[in-house]
Write a protein that holds these residues in place. Structure first.
Motif, mmCIF file in Angstrom:
data_model
loop_
_atom_site.group_PDB
_atom_site.id
_atom_site.type_symbol
_atom_site.label_atom_id
_atom_site.label_comp_id
_atom_site.label_asym_id
_atom_site.label_seq_id
_atom_site.Cartn_x
_atom_site.Cartn_y
_atom_site.Cartn_z
ATOM 1 N N MET A 143 -4.530 3.685 -15.316
ATOM 2 C CA MET A 143 -3.124 4.078 -15.128
ATOM 3 C C MET A 143 -2.873 5.446 -15.751
ATOM 4 N N ASP A 144 -2.226 6.327 -14.995
ATOM 5 C CA ASP A 144 -1.744 7.581 -15.551
ATOM 6 C C ASP A 144 -0.412 7.304 -16.229
ATOM 7 N N LYS A 145 -0.379 7.433 -17.550
ATOM 8 C CA LYS A 145 0.799 7.048 -18.325
ATOM 9 C C LYS A 145 2.031 7.853 -17.900
ATOM 10 N N PHE A 146 1.845 9.135 -17.636
ATOM 11 C CA PHE A 146 2.999 9.949 -17.261
ATOM 12 C C PHE A 146 3.525 9.570 -15.874
ATOM 13 N N ASP A 147 2.629 9.248 -14.942
ATOM 14 C CA ASP A 147 3.081 8.778 -13.626
ATOM 15 C C ASP A 147 3.862 7.476 -13.764
ATOM 16 N N ALA A 148 3.391 6.598 -14.630
ATOM 17 C CA ALA A 148 4.086 5.328 -14.838
ATOM 18 C C ALA A 148 5.451 5.554 -15.476
ATOM 19 N N MET A 149 5.514 6.475 -16.434
ATOM 20 C CA MET A 149 6.801 6.787 -17.065
ATOM 21 C C MET A 149 7.777 7.373 -16.050
ATOM 22 N N ASN A 188 16.994 0.899 -8.117
ATOM 23 C CA ASN A 188 16.093 -0.008 -7.396
ATOM 24 C C ASN A 188 14.766 0.682 -7.120
ATOM 25 N N PHE A 189 13.779 -0.116 -6.738
ATOM 26 C CA PHE A 189 12.432 0.406 -6.532
ATOM 27 C C PHE A 189 12.317 1.208 -5.233
ATOM 28 N N THR A 190 13.098 0.841 -4.229
ATOM 29 C CA THR A 190 13.009 1.527 -2.934
ATOM 30 C C THR A 190 13.441 2.979 -3.055
ATOM 31 N N LYS A 191 14.607 3.206 -3.671
ATOM 32 C CA LYS A 191 15.080 4.584 -3.842
ATOM 33 C C LYS A 191 14.142 5.380 -4.738
ATOM 34 N N ALA A 192 13.659 4.739 -5.789
ATOM 35 C CA ALA A 192 12.737 5.439 -6.688
ATOM 36 C C ALA A 192 11.505 5.908 -5.928
ATOM 37 N N ALA A 193 10.982 5.045 -5.057
ATOM 38 C CA ALA A 193 9.798 5.407 -4.270
ATOM 39 C C ALA A 193 10.102 6.580 -3.351
ATOM 40 N N GLU A 194 11.300 6.592 -2.747
ATOM 41 C CA GLU A 194 11.673 7.681 -1.847
ATOM 42 C C GLU A 194 11.742 9.013 -2.586
ATOM 43 N N LEU A 242 10.197 9.837 -5.283
ATOM 44 C CA LEU A 242 8.867 10.228 -5.755
ATOM 45 C C LEU A 242 7.901 10.491 -4.609
ATOM 46 N N ASN A 243 8.356 10.186 -3.373
ATOM 47 C CA ASN A 243 7.534 10.388 -2.178
ATOM 48 C C ASN A 243 6.248 9.557 -2.229
ATOM 49 N N VAL A 244 6.404 8.294 -2.668
ATOM 50 C CA VAL A 244 5.287 7.349 -2.667
ATOM 51 C C VAL A 244 5.764 6.039 -2.067
ATOM 52 N N GLN A 245 4.859 5.116 -1.871
ATOM 53 C CA GLN A 245 5.212 3.801 -1.341
ATOM 54 C C GLN A 245 5.821 2.926 -2.437
ATOM 55 N N LYS A 246 6.715 2.026 -2.025
ATOM 56 C CA LYS A 246 7.360 1.133 -2.983
ATOM 57 C C LYS A 246 6.347 0.312 -3.795
ATOM 58 N N PRO A 247 5.287 -0.245 -3.191
ATOM 59 C CA PRO A 247 4.311 -1.008 -3.993
ATOM 60 C C PRO A 247 3.671 -0.182 -5.104
ATOM 61 N N THR A 248 3.534 1.122 -4.868
ATOM 62 C CA THR A 248 2.965 1.992 -5.907
ATOM 63 C C THR A 248 3.870 2.040 -7.125
ATOM 64 N N VAL A 249 5.193 2.193 -6.887
ATOM 65 C CA VAL A 249 6.144 2.213 -7.997
ATOM 66 C C VAL A 249 6.144 0.875 -8.722
ATOM 67 N N THR A 250 6.153 -0.211 -7.953
ATOM 68 C CA THR A 250 6.142 -1.552 -8.556
ATOM 69 C C THR A 250 4.911 -1.734 -9.432
ATOM 70 N N ARG A 251 3.754 -1.301 -8.922
ATOM 71 C CA ARG A 251 2.508 -1.457 -9.681
ATOM 72 C C ARG A 251 2.526 -0.613 -10.961
ATOM 73 N N LEU A 252 3.026 0.629 -10.865
ATOM 74 C CA LEU A 252 3.057 1.500 -12.041
ATOM 75 C C LEU A 252 3.952 0.926 -13.141
ATOM 76 N N VAL A 253 5.125 0.424 -12.753
ATOM 77 C CA VAL A 253 6.028 -0.150 -13.750
ATOM 78 C C VAL A 253 5.422 -1.399 -14.363
#
Length: 306
Positions: A1-7, A18-24, A26-37
């Motif tokens: 895990m990249d700590k800064f990406d997770a932060m 919410n996770f959906t807006k956060a993913a948008e 950050l320009n990544v997929q929602k599962p990526t945000v969920t996994r990082l958190v």
């Protein structure tokens, strides 16, 4: 895990709700945000967010971690910018939001000058009469007209929006120009802008010496869009209390004609606002300074702000 990406993922979830807006944002997929958190929570051995099917809320530990994470990420960005010489060459994407009248008549026509000075800044521009959620939509800064109600935002006043009464030449030919504001309540239709925050028409108050009149109009046409209000006036449907940013070019072209010019309508402040957790990155700093200079030199600001 990249700590800064997770932060970053965690901070965006908190700010957007919410996770959906956060993913948008950050320009990544929602599962990526969920996994990082999730990895961040596992690494810290604590729960940062409460999740339900409807909403995401921050735990006490999450709130404390968010405050420190924002400061750390800001310091990291400033360090990276300093190392790559960003003070002399700001770069990156800058998301801004503008009221349509200011976008159309003031900011957009001058943007070629800004982009010539700062070619490595990529602008993402939203233009709407309804203010956006700077935190939830991850907007870097906005220009707003009127009294600011969100005290959590950092604000810098850049000027004033002045107002005057006007209508189309066809309307004046049909109904005649009033010689006093009280005549408007007796004989005229007023086109009134509805506030997005209160769902009520903005007041129209005219003063001359000791005489002050709250103008209502014999009839009213209500609208929630500034540009449409102006179009209604151009179509001859009534009198508007128009901001000079929007009406000055139309008066110059003869599409609108002013009335009661000796009467004073209170101006509204124009401010640049941004979330406090953005601080002033170099790209944001140069844009804010540019907007301040733009308004200082704009013809609309020759009147006294009161």
């Amino acid at each position: 895990m990249d700590k800064f990406d997770a932060m970053r993922a965690f901070v965006r979830v908190v700010e957007s709700g919410n996770f959906t807006k956060a993913a948008e944002t950050l320009n990544v997929q929602k599962p990526t945000v969920t996994r990082l958190v999730q990895l961040l929570e596992d690494d810290l051995a604590t729960k940062l967010l409460n999740r339900t099917t409807r909403r995401v809320t921050v735990t006490p530990d999450g709130a404390a971690y968010y405050d420190r994470a924002v400061r750390l990420l800001t310091e990291l960005e400033e360090l990276e910018n300093a190392m790559i010489g960003a003070r002399s060459n700001p770069k990156g994407r800058l998301r801004i939001d503008l009221p349509r009248p200011l976008a159309h008549s003031v900011v957009v026509p001058a943007l070629p000058d800004f982009l010539e000075k700062y070619p490595d800044i990529d602008l993402e521009i939203g233009a709407s009469d309804n203010p956006v959620d700077l935190f939830g939509d991850n907007v870097d800064c906005a220009i707003r007209i009127g009294k600011l109600t969100d005290q959590s935002l950092v604000a810098r006043r850049v000027g004033f929006s002045h107002f005057g009464l006007c209508a189309s030449p066809e309307y004046w030919k049909k109904y005649g120009k009033p010689k006093h504001p009280r005549e408007i309540d007796l004989h005229h239709t007023v086109i009134r802008m509805i506030s997005a925050s209160t769902a009520r028409p903005f007041p129209i108050v005219a003063s001359y010496g000791d005489d002050t009149v709250d103008i209502q109009g014999k009839k009213t046409v209500l609208c929630n869009d500034v540009s449409t209000c102006t179009d209604l006036a151009r179509a001859g449907l009534g009198i508007i209390s128009g901001g000079t940013f929007m009406t000055a070019p139309l008066i110059a072209s003869g599409e609108l004609e002013p009335c009661l010019e000796q009467w004073h309508l209170p101006p509204m402040p124009v401010s640049v606002v941004y979330p406090p957790n953005r601080h002033l990155s170099n790209k944001l700093r140069v844009f804010v300074d540019w907007v301040v200079e733009l308004f200082a030199n704009h013809p609309s600001q020759k009147k006294s702000g009161g």
